[in-house]
Write a protein that holds these residues in place. Structure first.
Motif, PDB file in Angstrom:
ATOM      1  N   ASN A 239       0.812  -1.223   0.000  1.00 29.92           N
ATOM      2  CA  ASN A 239       0.000   0.000   0.000  1.00 29.92           C
ATOM      3  C   ASN A 239       0.844   1.272   0.000  1.00 29.92           C
ATOM      4  O   ASN A 239       0.429   2.305   0.523  1.00 29.92           O
TER       5      ASN A 239
ATOM      6  N   PRO B 132      -4.465   2.661   5.464  1.00 28.95           N
ATOM      7  CA  PRO B 132      -4.483   1.194   5.434  1.00 28.95           C
ATOM      8  C   PRO B 132      -3.921   0.520   6.689  1.00 28.95           C
ATOM      9  O   PRO B 132      -4.315  -0.600   6.997  1.00 28.95           O
ATOM     10  N   ASN B 138     -10.186   0.332   8.371  1.00 26.94           N
ATOM     11  CA  ASN B 138      -9.588  -0.992   8.264  1.00 26.94           C
ATOM     12  C   ASN B 138      -9.589  -1.732   9.592  1.00 26.94           C
ATOM     13  O   ASN B 138      -9.598  -2.960   9.619  1.00 26.94           O
ATOM     14  N   PRO B 148      -6.860  -5.519   4.918  1.00 30.54           N
ATOM     15  CA  PRO B 148      -7.044  -4.081   4.780  1.00 30.54           C
ATOM     16  C   PRO B 148      -7.165  -3.644   3.316  1.00 30.54           C
ATOM     17  O   PRO B 148      -6.534  -4.215   2.449  1.00 30.54           O
ATOM     18  N   ALA B 150      -6.543  -0.369   0.913  1.00 32.96           N
ATOM     19  CA  ALA B 150      -5.997   0.988   0.822  1.00 32.96           C
ATOM     20  C   ALA B 150      -6.865   1.766  -0.142  1.00 32.96           C
ATOM     21  O   ALA B 150      -6.584   1.855  -1.331  1.00 32.96           O
TER      22      ALA B 150
END
Lengths: 412, 297
Positions: A239, B132, B138, B148, B150
């Motif tokens: 991420n 995230p 989350n 999770p 994002a």
């Protein structure tokens, strides 16, 4: 039309920014050094200059770091200070081309800077003339958690296979090998630059950022394939497109990540977050292609005289002052960065010493940075492509095709 | 005699002109003139500093072949459609709050609160909410064994994530419009409806909503405008990313014309002209409707 625009900007600048009208003996300096260390360094520099030149008073306008990037365009045209800081390389090209920076080759000649600042002379030269004086630079490389490396029995990797093996060991131990936050894109540019410098070398990097090589060239594909190896092996923080570079420091502090490909400015926040020098280390980005001489990235910060400045005489004095060994030693000690002057002393900090040792033995060449070497528009599209590639490596062909399309338009 | 007639003439014809002059001048200089200036700049290649080069419609031709432009356009359409949810949502909160319970004023102001705080703050709050690793969203998803996700780092979710954040204050705005509208609903008509056995949805649809028509119209106007100028949230939450997938036209124009990597004034102006044309469709609809209403057609 242009004049009308300028008057509007002038009115705007007068009302919103700062009145920078100067009178004799007053030197106006605009800088973007709003972070604590750079701010302190400039405070000190200006105080020292005033002490050495009692007849000159300095008026210093401090701008927010991000806002400066747009306000410099306004004040250079409308209400120019006598000095302004900026960056070397292609980043200053638009202002040089627009005739907004003063040619300061005479300052270089008279003060022997061609010799004492030789290492940065190349990145300050456009059309055979010098356009400013560099005062600091800093190394890029791999900052890593020494203790995590030791706990997993990893030696500092010096070549590509060792690097990949180190990553594999870390992944197995549940540690993300490399942390990165690509929300603001440029961090991905740093990773690309190093992979490209190690795969294809400095000359290729410069040719690519100057638009002389196609983005679909097989050598670019080689670089990207090396990158893909790391992505497929889960090297990078998950991420990462959601984080800024500062937010990506957190996993490294929390023992969840072991390395960060970054500039030396990452050391200060890591120390503030509680990492000691025993936990934190630095190493040069490992060799990928042994036939390619090692080149490094070391962005240079510079000071310029705007062409519309009113007190150019004192501004030249200031530049000469800034270019002396003592001043560069002192300012860089506060900045926590490296001086350009060959006789200046490097601060007594292990990262600075490591950076100095690395850069002074670099024979492959010193690059500025992807977004300083490439023109702004190419840099933006390029770094966006790198970010996309890091999340969706399968789209490589489409991304490179898009970059090539941009190249053909930007450099025509 | 003639002097007083002259002064009356002045009062009648000169005074309105004088009173209107400031507004007309401001409107001309800050709205009408820049529109034509933008159209003119869009025909040039100009970095804002150097000389301008006339390039004809080249900027528009390039725009037609620009992936990022189509992404922005698509996102603008998604914004326009989904932002409309603020209207029914605002209506239902307004109906819910339209009761006489102790402390109702406090509840109303709490519901209105998101509209009062700055969009920048809304953007930051939602950025943290979506984070995230530490974000509340989350954490909650984790309780159900999901995530999770994002949201702001994923090209498929990011625009919806930002729109959702934007709906929070926009719903509050529509709510306040409806609360005011509900005060003006005629109790006698409700009474009459009751006698005819209307209740629940039928009461709402046939008795209440027609009387709320003016409020609905204003809510529609402000929501469409809010959707088209959705700039601040995009800028704060993602800066158009990841890889440009949450851009909208307003943000793309800013990027091309004014951001660190931009300074293509001509190209930015071309985007602005396209955005203006899209708004024009809507403005025309708005003007026609106003004209008809005033004529009583």
């Amino acid at each position: 039309m242009v004049t009308k625009f300028r008057t509007t900007i002038a009115a705007l600048a007068a009302s919103t920014i700062l009145a920078t009208s100067a009178f004799a003996g007053e030197l106006v300096i605009n800088t973007d050094t709003s972070d604590p260390a750079p701010k302190a360094a400039f405070e000190q520099l200006i105080a020292d200059f005033e002490a050495a030149n009692p007849d000159i008073t300095v008026k210093w306008n401090l701008f927010d770091h991000e806002g400066y990037k747009t306000s410099i365009r306004n004040f250079l045209t409308a209400d120019a200070p006598d000095l302004a800081n900026w960056y070397a390389g292609n980043r200053m090209l638009p202002y040089v081309n627009a005739g907004l920076f003063e040619d300061v080759s005479d300052v270089w000649e008279e003060n022997g800077l061609n010799e004492s600042l030789a290492s940065a002379a190349g990145s300050m030269t456009i059309d055979g003339k010098k356009w400013g004086v560099p005062y600091t630079y800093y190394q890029w490389g791999v900052y890593y958690r020494k203790d995590i490396f030791e706990a997993n029995g990893i030696e500092v990797p010096t070549n590509w296979d060792e690097f990949k093996a180190a990553g594999a060991t870390l992944t197995e131990a549940g540690v993300t090998p490399i942390t990165i936050g690509t929300k603001y894109l440029w961090t991905a540019g740093g990773v690309f630059d190093y992979l490209n410098l190690r795969t294809n070398g400095y000359d290729f990097h410069m040719a690519l950022t100057k638009g002389e090589v196609e983005w679909t060239d097989p050598r670019v594909v080689d670089t990207m394939n090396n990158w893909k190896e790391l992505i497929d092996a889960g090297f990078f923080l998950e991420n990462h497109s959601s984080y800024s570079w500062q937010e990506a420091l957190a996993p490294m502090v929390a023992d969840d990540a072991a390395m960060y490909i970054m500039g030396n400015f990452a050391v200060a926040p890591l120390r503030e977050a509680g990492l000691t020098d025993d936990q934190l280390g630095f190493f040069q980005f490992p060799v990928i292609n042994p036939d390619v001489p090692l080149a490094e990235e070391a962005p240079t910060d510079t000071l310029h005289i705007p062409a519309n400045a009113s007190n150019k005489e004192d501004a030249r004095k200031f530049l000469a002052f800034l270019a002396t060994a003592d001043v560069q030693t002192k300012i860089n000690e506060t900045l926590g960065q490296l001086p350009i002057h060959k006789d200046a002393t490097v601060g007594d900090d292990k990262f600075l010493q490591a950076g100095y040792a690395m850069l002074s033995s670099t024979d492959g060449g010193i690059a500025q940075f992807f977004d300083r070497d490439a023109p702004a528009e190419m840099a933006k599209v390029g770094m966006e492509g790198f970010q996309e590639f890091m999340v969706k490596p399968d789209r490589l062909d489409a991304i490179l095709a898009r970059l090539e399309k941009t190249r053909q338009r930007v450099y025509k | 005699m003639s002097a007083s007639r002259a002064s009356r003439f002045n009062q009648r014809s000169l005074a309105p002109v004088l009173f209107l002059a400031p507004a007309v001048l401001f409107f001309l200089f800050y709205v009408i003139f820049p529109i034509f200036q933008s159209i003119q700049i869009s025909l040039y290649d100009w970095d804002g500093l150097g000389p301008k080069t006339y390039v004809g419609v080249d900027n528009y031709v390039e725009l037609m072949d620009d992936e990022a432009f189509y992404t922005s356009l698509k996102n603008n359409v998604i914004w326009l459609v989904l932002y409309m949810l603020a209207i029914p949502a605002g209506l239902f909160i307004a109906l819910f709050l339209n009761q006489t319970v102790f402390g109702m004023r406090l509840y109303k102001s709490l519901f209105f609160f998101p509209f009062v705080i700055s969009q920048v703050v809304v953007g930051l709050v939602f950025t943290w909410f979506y984070d995230p690793s530490y974000g509340l969203l989350n954490v909650i998803l984790g309780w159900f064994g999901m995530g999770p996700i994002a949201i702001l780092g994923d090209e498929t979710w990011v625009t919806y994530g930002i729109i959702f954040a934007g709906l929070w204050p926009q719903t509050a705005y529509c709510m306040i419009l409806y609360i005011t509208g509900l005060n003006a609903v005629d109790p006698e008509q409700i009474e009459a409806g009751r006698l005819d056995n209307a209740k629940g949805w039928k009461m709402l649809w046939y008795i209440i909503l027609p009387q709320l028509k003016p409020a609905t119209f204003i809510a529609l106007v402000v929501t469409v405008i809010g959707a088209l100028r959705s700039f601040d949230l995009v800028s704060i939450m993602t800066a158009g990313g990841p890889w440009g997938s949450s851009r909208v036209l307003a943000y793309y124009m800013y990027e091309k014309a004014f951001s660190e990597y931009g300074f293509r004034m001509g190209y930015g102006a071309a985007i602005a002209v396209v955005l203006f044309l899209i708004m024009m469709i809507y403005i025309t609809f708005f003007l026609v409707k106003m004209y008809r209403d005033e004529k009583g057609l």
